[in-house]
Design a protein around this motif. Sequence first.
Motif, PDB file in Angstrom:
ATOM      1  N   ARG A 315       0.852  -1.179   0.000  1.00  0.00           N
ATOM      2  CA  ARG A 315       0.000   0.000   0.000  1.00  0.00           C
ATOM      3  C   ARG A 315       0.892   1.234   0.000  1.00  0.00           C
ATOM      4  O   ARG A 315       1.918   1.252  -0.666  1.00  0.00           O
ATOM      5  N   ALA A 316       0.504   2.249   0.745  1.00  0.00           N
ATOM      6  CA  ALA A 316       1.170   3.549   0.636  1.00  0.00           C
ATOM      7  C   ALA A 316       2.667   3.482   0.926  1.00  0.00           C
ATOM      8  O   ALA A 316       3.484   3.986   0.148  1.00  0.00           O
ATOM      9  N   LYS A 317       3.070   2.875   2.029  1.00  0.00           N
ATOM     10  CA  LYS A 317       4.480   2.892   2.420  1.00  0.00           C
ATOM     11  C   LYS A 317       5.344   2.111   1.450  1.00  0.00           C
ATOM     12  O   LYS A 317       6.443   2.556   1.067  1.00  0.00           O
ATOM     13  N   GLY A 318       4.857   0.937   1.041  1.00  0.00           N
ATOM     14  CA  GLY A 318       5.636   0.143   0.093  1.00  0.00           C
ATOM     15  C   GLY A 318       5.764   0.818  -1.250  1.00  0.00           C
ATOM     16  O   GLY A 318       6.834   0.821  -1.871  1.00  0.00           O
ATOM     17  N   ARG A 319       4.661   1.415  -1.724  1.00  0.00           N
ATOM     18  CA  ARG A 319       4.702   2.134  -3.001  1.00  0.00           C
ATOM     19  C   ARG A 319       5.644   3.337  -2.907  1.00  0.00           C
ATOM     20  O   ARG A 319       6.372   3.652  -3.850  1.00  0.00           O
ATOM     21  N   ALA A 320       5.636   4.010  -1.752  1.00  0.00           N
ATOM     22  CA  ALA A 320       6.519   5.167  -1.555  1.00  0.00           C
ATOM     23  C   ALA A 320       7.982   4.747  -1.618  1.00  0.00           C
ATOM     24  O   ALA A 320       8.812   5.439  -2.220  1.00  0.00           O
ATOM     25  N   ALA A 321       8.293   3.619  -1.007  1.00  0.00           N
ATOM     26  CA  ALA A 321       9.680   3.144  -1.012  1.00  0.00           C
ATOM     27  C   ALA A 321      10.140   2.819  -2.432  1.00  0.00           C
ATOM     28  O   ALA A 321      11.269   3.152  -2.832  1.00  0.00           O
ATOM     29  N   VAL A 322       9.272   2.183  -3.210  1.00  0.00           N
ATOM     30  CA  VAL A 322       9.619   1.843  -4.598  1.00  0.00           C
ATOM     31  C   VAL A 322       9.810   3.112  -5.425  1.00  0.00           C
ATOM     32  O   VAL A 322      10.768   3.231  -6.199  1.00  0.00           O
TER      33      VAL A 322
END
Length: 474
Positions: A315-322
Amino acid sequence: MTSILEQNSIGQIPLDQRHGRPGGLFFVWFGANMFLITVVTGGLGTTVFGLSFWATMAALVIGLVAGGLFMALHAAQGPALGVPQMIQSRGQFGSRGATVIVAVVIFMYMGWFASNAVVGGQALHSLLPGIPLAAAIILLTLTNIVVAIIGYRMLHLVMRLGTIILGGGFLIALILTMTSGKVSVAGLQSGDFTIAGFMSVLSISALWAVAYAPYVSDYSRYLPPDTGPIRALWATYAGIVIGSLLPMTLGALIGTVISGDDVVGGLLDVIGPFGVLLMWCAVLFSGLSNALNLYGASLCSITFIQTFSEKFIPRAKGRAAVAAALGLIAIVIGVAGAGNFLDFLVSLIGLMFFVITPWTAINLVDYYLVKHGNYQVSEFFKKDGGIYGKWNQSAAIVYVVGLLVQIPFLASALYTGPVAGAMSGVDISWIVGLLVTCPLYYFLSKASESRSGPRVSLTNTAMSPDSVEGADVR
């Protein structure tokens, strides 16, 4: 801050989060072209290829009208299926087969992102010479990362603003150029018409639209599933054709009054003080809207990883890291390639046309003529490919054939095929690719269905608000 971030990534959008109207797609695809690089691309006909303004315009219009149709046909897939474009490709190629296309599209996204960052960085450096070019590229890229992390709603807002502000700015610049006294009838007609040059510009403009095909569902997947496909198609089509043609016309016109290929510099010389204001608007918009490419690259990268790790649907955090990781990679690419980006751009356009053409043909034929929009979306996320398998033999064969038949007709800085060479450098590879790929995939798919028996009726029902993605939420 988490509350303003888009919480979804590649998972199917639940029904209670569907929103918007198809008319909003016009602003997305009009705004997506409000870049200085679009102006530069329009100027290739009158600068690099030496065509007259009128020949360049004819090629641009024909290419955009043709390529835009193929691109816009993907618009209906987002509301119907509720997933990003590259996830949907698993329905044609299988889970592992789609990774080949996904990897190519990631490369394309990063190439466009870096090119836009370089052009924006050069513009910022020209406005503020005290900022080194590398620092300007880094600054704009960091801004893009923030927008990509915020996600879908922010990108729609940015594109709407770009449509209004830069669309108006480019229109004023076009009028100022035409009334500057530097444009003459003789200048508009000057140039050496060649079939090779004309077809090159036509192909570039067609690809300009077709290259957006892997993006389309990413920005329509939140629309309600009952969104009319025709309205979505026409809003997208009008946005991509009109939004591309406006800045490209400006570039082609500037190319008639300058020597060399510095279209951006020539624009500033021709339109005077307004050019500085336009440049600032373009730089600021570049610092926001290039996130379109980074957002798409993030979704594709997550798609690639999820192929081998079934529960990885961040979700948000994983997408932000990518997005942050890809942004840092893009900084390196942009800074390293800033010196010869124009040659890189022309080569990138040619390469993307080569690999995207058979994919878009297979995707559209499968969606509209073979499966008629009926897919089991939950099967897309299974590690073994579910009912679509890991590899679709028919799609793989047709895709390879689609690549091979183009090779003799290619004409680019990297390679010129024998047929293109005999035709004085005329590149019709994409036309040949479409003419071969579309019917071949249709007949192979129908033959496969005949051998395996009637197809089970599938559904593309969107998830209810209470459904769980079964994902590794980050």
